[in-house]
Design an enzyme around this catalytic site. Structure first.
Site, short mmCIF file in Angstrom:
data_model
loop_
_atom_site.label_atom_id
_atom_site.label_comp_id
_atom_site.label_asym_id
_atom_site.label_seq_id
_atom_site.Cartn_x
_atom_site.Cartn_y
_atom_site.Cartn_z
N ARG A 162 -6.32 -6.83 2.98
CA ARG A 162 -5.35 -6.06 3.79
C ARG A 162 -5.18 -4.64 3.23
O ARG A 162 -4.06 -4.10 3.22
CB ARG A 162 -3.99 -6.75 3.83
CG ARG A 162 -3.97 -8.09 4.55
CD ARG A 162 -4.33 -7.96 6.02
NE ARG A 162 -4.13 -9.20 6.75
CZ ARG A 162 -5.06 -10.17 6.83
NH1 ARG A 162 -6.23 -10.05 6.26
NH2 ARG A 162 -4.80 -11.28 7.53
N SER A 237 1.85 -11.00 10.55
CA SER A 237 2.38 -11.31 9.21
C SER A 237 3.16 -10.10 8.70
O SER A 237 2.63 -8.99 8.66
CB SER A 237 1.24 -11.59 8.23
OG SER A 237 0.47 -12.67 8.66
N GLU A 333 3.06 -6.13 4.52
CA GLU A 333 1.79 -5.80 5.17
C GLU A 333 2.03 -4.74 6.25
O GLU A 333 1.24 -3.83 6.45
CB GLU A 333 1.16 -7.05 5.79
CG GLU A 333 -0.18 -6.73 6.43
CD GLU A 333 -0.67 -7.75 7.41
OE1 GLU A 333 -0.99 -8.88 7.02
OE2 GLU A 333 -0.74 -7.41 8.61
#
Ligand code: FAD
Ligand code: EPU
Length: 337
Positions: A162, A237, A333
């Site tokens: 990520r 998320s 995130e």
């Protein structure tokens, strides 16, 4: 054309109603180069794709550049490979479907991820055993200081879980305008190792899956547990899955023998943030119009009319609770603005 005081409500999947001080939609690379080279705008730029990894907590005091640069093309790269290039403003999932229609393999595990092609390298999107970096070839980006274009190779992008150079050292410095992928045109590699994919294929009695079977299985799994942003506001998320030392993990396992875990980088253990948040009792909790999703605790949701700063507050309370209970610091995130 530049517009003033534009509501960003239709431009973010969390469904937050804030305004952009200035807003422009670009459909050609030249449009952007011109805006940068004119250099008469005192405002910093904020590049917007599909707004699906974004939490807006206030009116945005920037020039918001909505990237709608389109286009898809391909060239044979020989030996059963094909080099496919797409404009940054193409919708990611529609691009994946287009590749499958042309029998190009490599993106099927990344089906149904919202957003644009241009944002996909920013956090090296990943799902169901595949990350963008596995099939990435290169990208073209415009330097937001000089207006010059630059090509970035896979190595230049410094991809991680990520993460990429565009989320780190070069944050806010470039606008990605085009991305190229090296895909298979024959002898496709089938990634069906992710447990849930295997069980969907078994249920359907698909013994020898092709790329379209993987695509459909991933869509089925995602539809069963992820909220559709057109119905419930969310940005996927909210936190990354943390990686902890073996020692730290052993302490948690002594209390919770069933703690789910996966191998992480350099001997670390990855523990799902959704599990940690659920253990702290947040799953399904609501605070007025916002909350923690009842089918997946890692997703924060806006049922309608929620404010960005309240979602940020909720996320901070959840992170503080996880830290107090497990000694683990969750990292966001989602990009907060
Ligand atoms: P935006 O939200 O518009 O932007 C995200 C960031 O990238 C911002 O900082 C923005 O400035 C920057 N940016 C955008 N475009 C450009 C550009 N062209 N050049 C430079 N900077 C740019 N992500 C995963 O990795 N895996 C998943 O499985 C996944 N599932 C999701 C499920 C749901 C229901 C939702 C809502 C989100 C999910 N996401 C997932 C997160 C999100 O879809 C991805 O991060 C996606 O790549 C974001 O694309 P976007 O165009 O919406 O980016
Ligand atoms: N879990 C719980 N409770 C929950 C949610 C999850 O206990 O409420 C546990 C379960 O044990 C489950 C495990 O966590 O087996 C993993 O859950 P899931 O398979 O749903 O995946 P995730 O780790 O929560 C990650 C990505 C997703 C990606 C999926 C599939 C991150 C931060 N998230 O989620 O990406 O789609 O795996 O590969 O890595 C995103 O980045 O926005 C995103 C949705």
């Amino acid at each position: 054309m530049l517009s003033k005081d534009i509501s960003l409500l239709p431009y973010n999947t969390f469904g937050i109603d804030v305004k952009a001080n200035l807003f422009v939609e670009i459909t050609e690379i030249e449009d952007l180069v011109q805006i940068v080279k004119q250099g008469n705008l005192a405002l910093p730029f904020f590049i917007l794709g599909g707004g699906s990894n974004l939490l807006l907590t206030r009116d945005v005091p920037f020039l918001v550049v909505k990237n709608s640069i389109k286009g898809k093309s391909f060239n044979s790269a020989g030996l059963g490979k094909v080099l496919v290039t797409a404009g940054a403003g193409e919708n990611w999932h529609e691009f994946v479907v287009w590749c499958l229609e042309h029998n190009f393999g490599g993106l099927e595990n990344l089906s149904l991820i919202p957003g644009t092609v241009g944002a996909a390298p920013i956090q090296n999107i990943g799902a169901y055993g595949v990350e963008l970096k596995d099939v990435f070839y290169s990208l073209k980006a415009v330097d937001l200081d000089s207006g010059e274009t630059k090509i970035f190779s896979r190595e230049d992008c410094n991809f991680g879980y990520r993460s990429s150079i565009f989320k780190q050292e070069l944050k806010g410095r470039y606008c990605i305008v085009e991305v190229s992928f090296l895909l298979t045109s024959e002898d496709h590699i089938i990634n069906d190792n992710y447990g849930a994919i295997k069980s969907v294929l078994n249920k359907k009695a698909v013994a020898h899956p092709g790329i379209k079977d993987i695509h459909q299985a991933v869509i089925d799994i995602r539809r069963s547990k992820l909220p559709d942003p057109s119905e419930i506001g969310n940005a996927g998320s909210f936190f990354k899955n943390p990686e902890i030392s073996q020692n730290h993990f052993n302490k948690i396992k002594a209390i919770h023998p069933d703690v789910p875990n996966y191998p992480g980088r350099e001997g670390l253990i990855k523990v799902p943030a959704g599990w940690l948040i659920e253990q702290c009792g947040w799953k399904g909790k609501r605070r007025g119009p916002i909350g923690c999703y009842d089918k997946q605790a890692l997703i924060l949701v806006n049922y309608g009319g929620g404010k960005g700063e309240k979602i940020k507050e909720l996320s901070e309370d959840i992170a503080a609770d996880v830290f107090e209970t497990f000694g683990i610091k969750l990292q966001r995130e989602v990009n907060v603005l």
